[in-house]
Design an enzyme around this catalytic site. Structure first.
Site, PDB file in Angstrom:
ATOM      1  CE  LYS A 156      -3.989   0.683   2.082  1.00 25.76           C
ATOM      2  NZ  LYS A 156      -5.109   0.738   1.014  1.00 25.76           N
TER       3      LYS A 156
HETATM    4  N1  PMP Z   1      -7.323  -2.660  -3.470  1.00 26.28           N
HETATM    5  C1  PMP Z   1      -7.205  -1.327  -3.388  1.00 26.28           C
HETATM    6  C2  PMP Z   1      -6.314  -0.626  -4.280  1.00 26.28           C
HETATM    7  C3  PMP Z   1      -7.032  -0.957  -1.913  1.00 26.28           C
HETATM    8  O1  PMP Z   1      -6.598   0.327  -1.743  1.00 26.28           O
HETATM    9  C4  PMP Z   1      -7.674  -1.541  -1.063  1.00 26.28           C
HETATM   10  C5  PMP Z   1      -7.894  -0.544   0.388  1.00 26.28           C
HETATM   11  N2  PMP Z   1      -6.679  -1.028   1.261  1.00 26.28           N
HETATM   12  C6  PMP Z   1      -8.335  -2.603  -1.220  1.00 26.28           C
HETATM   13  C7  PMP Z   1      -8.312  -3.364  -2.514  1.00 26.28           C
HETATM   14  C8  PMP Z   1      -9.051  -3.556   0.036  1.00 26.28           C
HETATM   15  O2  PMP Z   1      -7.989  -3.952   0.918  1.00 26.28           O
HETATM   16  P1  PMP Z   1      -8.445  -4.072   2.562  1.00 26.28           P
HETATM   17  O3  PMP Z   1      -9.548  -5.066   2.509  1.00 26.28           O
HETATM   18  O4  PMP Z   1      -7.190  -4.707   3.006  1.00 26.28           O
HETATM   19  O5  PMP Z   1      -8.889  -2.974   2.897  1.00 26.28           O
END
Ligand code: PMP
Length: 311
Positions: A156
């Site tokens: 991220k």
């Molecule tokens: N894809 C992207 C590009 C994201 O930014 C997120 C948010 N973190 C997600 C998927 C979903 O991830 P998570 O379930 O870990 O929040």
């Protein structure tokens, strides 16, 4: 814009709790100039028994560490310490249902050379579901997700979110609620900040890993499906296939589980309330607010004890 902080808001900054309005950062920072930082998006909930629970705290802080290491940002924090600090931060801000944003950022550095140090800030605020609670009008984006050979796409990283911002703004400018981006091969990938599933004939489908962020909510949906005996296939998905689906939803920490009304103006066939997807949405809501953890969270008791010592 949401109200993220006021004069009383407390943040956690490099080991200290201080007022957001008193915190300082460096305008010569490599993170600000180049988007070279990593972050997490976490949620805490007031559980059915009234206590505060950070959902999948260990998974999120572990991913923060993995993200930092993936892009060579020094990382010297301990997951348990950060979880403990986060519970304390929620307490100091008098928040139970909150969105939690840790960010690891670089020092002043206009070059591209690796840093010897990095910094952490954790901010918390109240946030409604990121994409609202109504079924979404989704648009196939003209933007693709970043090339996995050009970026560490499983991390991220702040800079990746310029892609997300462009796609989301394009969708909203065209009257849609959110974008759906493809991968570099044209297969369905994910939303700007959430993963996607679709439902067809009693089964669920989701893009396989490789070109998407491996979401923690995606993993939770897979767990829920396993428990409920709902078959799920991870595979490459085309837009044409998705348009034939009975229902579809995005899932992410901020968005939670939110269904589609339509994709590119074509309305999904199944009544959302009669879909398996809706059952998953309900199960997710129950799970995040459940006081008895489905997943072993061994250190939670310890954090509560630590919290008492800290007070
Ligand atoms: N894809 C992207 C590009 C994201 O930014 C997120 C948010 N973190 C997600 C998927 C979903 O991830 P998570 O379930 O870990 O929040």
């Amino acid at each position: 814009m949401a109200n993220y902080y006021n004069n009383n808001t407390v943040i956690y900054h490099n080991g200290e709790f201080l007022k957001a309005v008193d915190a300082k950062t460096d305008l010569y920072g490599q993170s600000l100039h180049y988007g070279y930082a990593v972050f997490e998006g976490i949620r805490s909930y007031k559980t059915t028994s009234g206590e505060t629970k950070i959902f999948k705290a260990v998974e999120h802080y572990d991913r923060l560490q993995q993200s930092a290491l993936a892009v060579n940002l020094p990382y010297h924090w301990d997951t348990e310490e950060l979880i403990s600090a986060t519970y304390e931060l929620l307490h100091r801000n008098n928040l139970q249902d909150a969105y939690i944003r840790p960010l690891i950022y670089a020092p002043a550095n206009m070059s591209f050379v690796q840093n010897k140090e990095s910094f952490i800030v954790i901010e918390v605020w109240e946030m409604q579901p990121f994409l609202g609670e109504k079924l979404l009008k989704v648009m196939s984006s003209s933007f693709q997700r970043p090339n996995p050979k050009g970026f560490k796409i499983t991390a991220k990283v702040s800079g990746h979110y310029v892609n997300s911002i462009l796609a989301s703004q394009e969708a909203k400018a065209k009257g849609f609620d959110e974008a759906l981006l493809s991968d570099i091969n044209g297969f369905v990938a994910e939303a700007p900040g959430a993963n996607i599933f679709y439902e067809k004939d009693g089964k669920l489908f989701t893009p396989s890993l490789g070109n998407i962020l491996p979401g923690i909510t995606r993993a939770t949906v897979l767990e829920i499906c396993k428990e409920k005996g709902i078959p799920v296939t991870e595979k490459q998905i085309t837009t044409e296939e998705l348009l034939q689906a009975d229902a579809a939803f995005f899932c992410g920490t901020a968005a939670e589980v939110i269904g589609f009304e339509s994709l590119d103006g074509i309305v999904f066939k199944k009544d959302w309330n009669k879909s398996i997807s809706k059952q998953i949405q309900d199960a997710y809501k129950r799970r995040v607010t459940s006081s008895s953890s489905f997943i072993a969270e061994p250190s939670k008791e310890k954090f509560q004890q630590e919290k008492i010592v800290l007070q």
